[in-house]
Design an enzyme around this catalytic site. Structure first.
Site, PDB file in Angstrom:
ATOM      1  N   ARG A  65       0.716  -1.223  -0.047  1.00  0.00           N
ATOM      2  CA  ARG A  65      -0.126   0.069   0.085  1.00  0.00           C
ATOM      3  C   ARG A  65       1.021   1.166   0.136  1.00  0.00           C
ATOM      4  NH1 ARG A  65      -3.457  -2.842  -1.345  1.00  0.00           N
ATOM      5  NH2 ARG A  65      -5.546  -3.334  -0.386  1.00  0.00           N
TER       6      ARG A  65
ATOM      7  N   GLU B 225      -3.152   7.420  -4.338  1.00  0.00           N
ATOM      8  CA  GLU B 225      -3.647   6.923  -5.961  1.00  0.00           C
ATOM      9  C   GLU B 225      -5.163   7.257  -6.205  1.00  0.00           C
ATOM     10  OE1 GLU B 225      -2.058   3.002  -4.903  1.00  0.00           O
ATOM     11  OE2 GLU B 225      -4.276   2.224  -5.239  1.00  0.00           O
TER      12      GLU B 225
ATOM     13  N   HIS C  76      -1.384   0.331 -10.013  1.00  0.00           N
ATOM     14  CA  HIS C  76      -1.918  -0.795  -8.904  1.00  0.00           C
ATOM     15  C   HIS C  76      -2.749  -1.877  -9.854  1.00  0.00           C
ATOM     16  CE1 HIS C  76      -3.972  -1.059  -4.798  1.00  0.00           C
ATOM     17  NE2 HIS C  76      -3.993  -2.418  -4.973  1.00  0.00           N
TER      18      HIS C  76
END
Ligand code: NAP
Ligand code: 8YV
Length: 325
Positions: free
Chosen positions: A236, A265, A283
């Site tokens: 993360r 993000e 991601h």
């Protein structure tokens, strides 16, 4: 399914596997469709007994859960659930489920892809060909190589082990750090992250997000990793002190980074976008149709198990089943 159909709220986007799997079996209320979110929630809150969450960017905190007096279960998409206050849920008798295991191999594949891209500058080399530069000269030899590197895994859980297996097949030595040593893992264990960072030249981060890992990868760790160091973050964005990383990359305190996740993000700091010696992914650890469908199906199966009065399939550790009294 015995008795009345339970009322279930869908928070997040309308994924076909999830909507198709639940519609008709429960009374599904789709927040996404509501023109007025607040008015919609107020109109259904008293009836909702379970919530399906399809985005890991939706914040599900105590204040949100408190709006639903009959809430029993939250079935969340993704193995990471740092967007949900699971401790609060546990303390209020709400079971939280997530989607572990079904994505391990996919995420591990992506991690190896990101590592190889970063070490061998594969995206940069591809851009070089497309820019028509190859006819003028060959792409420069890369300074970094996977040969002679040692990877320090930050996290050796389900996905960490799948990554470590791949690294072993690549002939790359692996060591690891986590809060506790893992039984059955034959690699050297470091109780202190900074000690491991000093001994290796590559860090592969695959721990959960949340308070206990917030900015775990800080300036001290990056300094210890050193000028040959490569950081790969598959975990993360919150796990890395992003400003400290930017500084370490700009000053060449470390050599490079491969990042699949970011602090805010989908917004990526412009300093990172401007650096050509690092690799950035949007991601996409688990993002294949087949793996995302398996994750979606597990969201559905957890809801249907609960609706049938059966134990949840994959509860998170903070909300064990049966609950500890
Ligand atoms: P897992 O099986 O629970 O493993 C987590 C590992 O992290 C364990 O080794 C754990 O060991 C360690 N850990 C936890 N807290 C820590 C801390 N404070 N300091 C050091 N180590 C810590 O989880 P998983 O299934 O492998 O998934 C890991 C995470 O990867 C997810 O939570 C998610 O955030 C991320 N992820 C990202 C993507 C992507 O697309 N990029 C996809 C899937 C998952 P100890 O408990 O002993 O510390
Ligand atoms: C998700 C992930 O797909 O499972 C997780 O924890 O990070 C990914 O697999 C991603 O969070 C999409 O929202």
């Amino acid at each position: 399914m015995a008795g009345e159909k339970p009322d279930v709220l869908l928070v997040g986007n309308k994924k076909p596997v999830i909507v198709g799997g639940l519609e008709g079996k429960v009374n599904l209320h789709v927040l996404f469709d509501a023109p007025d979110r607040e008015a919609f929630l107020a109109s259904v809150a008293d009836r909702i007994r379970a919530i399906a969450v399809t985005y890991t960017s939706e914040k599900i905190d105590g204040a949100f859960m408190q709006r639903f007096p009959k809430l029993e279960q939250i079935s969340s998409f993704g193995v990471g659930y740092d967007h949900i206050d699971a401790k609060w849920a546990g303390a209020h008798g709400i079971i939280v489920t997530h989607t572990p295991e079904v994505l391990n191999e996919e995420v591990a594949d992506t991690a190896l892809g990101l590592l190889l891209c970063t070490v061998r500058e594969l995206p940069q080399a591809e851009r070089f060909v497309r820019a028509g530069k190859w006819a003028e000269k060959g792409y420069p030899l890369t300074k970094a190589t996977l040969r002679n590197r040692t990877v320090g895994m930050v996290g050796m859980g389900r996905i960490g082990k799948a990554i470590a297996r791949r690294l072993e097949a690549f002939g790359v030595p692996v060591v690891y750090h986590s809060r506790n040593p893992q039984s059955g893992v034959n690699c050297k264990y470091y109780p202190k992250l900074v000690d491991m960072a000093r001994d290796v030249d590559t860090l592969m981060v695959i721990v959960p997000g949340g308070a206990s890992t917030d900015k775990l990868i800080n300036a001290e760790v990056l300094n210890a990793l050193g000028p040959n160091g490569i950081l790969i973050n598959m975990a993360r964005g919150s796990v890395v002190d992003e400003p400290a990383l930017i500084e370490a990359l700009q000053n060449r305190t470390i050599y490079s980074a491969g990042l699949d996740v970011f602090a805010k993000e989908p917004h990526v700091p412009k300093e990172l976008l401007e650096m050509d010696h690092i690799v950035l992914f949007p991601h996409l650890g688990s993002s294949t149709e087949v793996t995302r469908a398996a994750m979606d199906q597990l969201v559905v199966d957890n809801i249907l198990a609960w609706a049938a009065g059966k134990p949840p399939l994959t509860p998170v550790p903070e909300t064990p089943y049966p609950p500890k009294s």
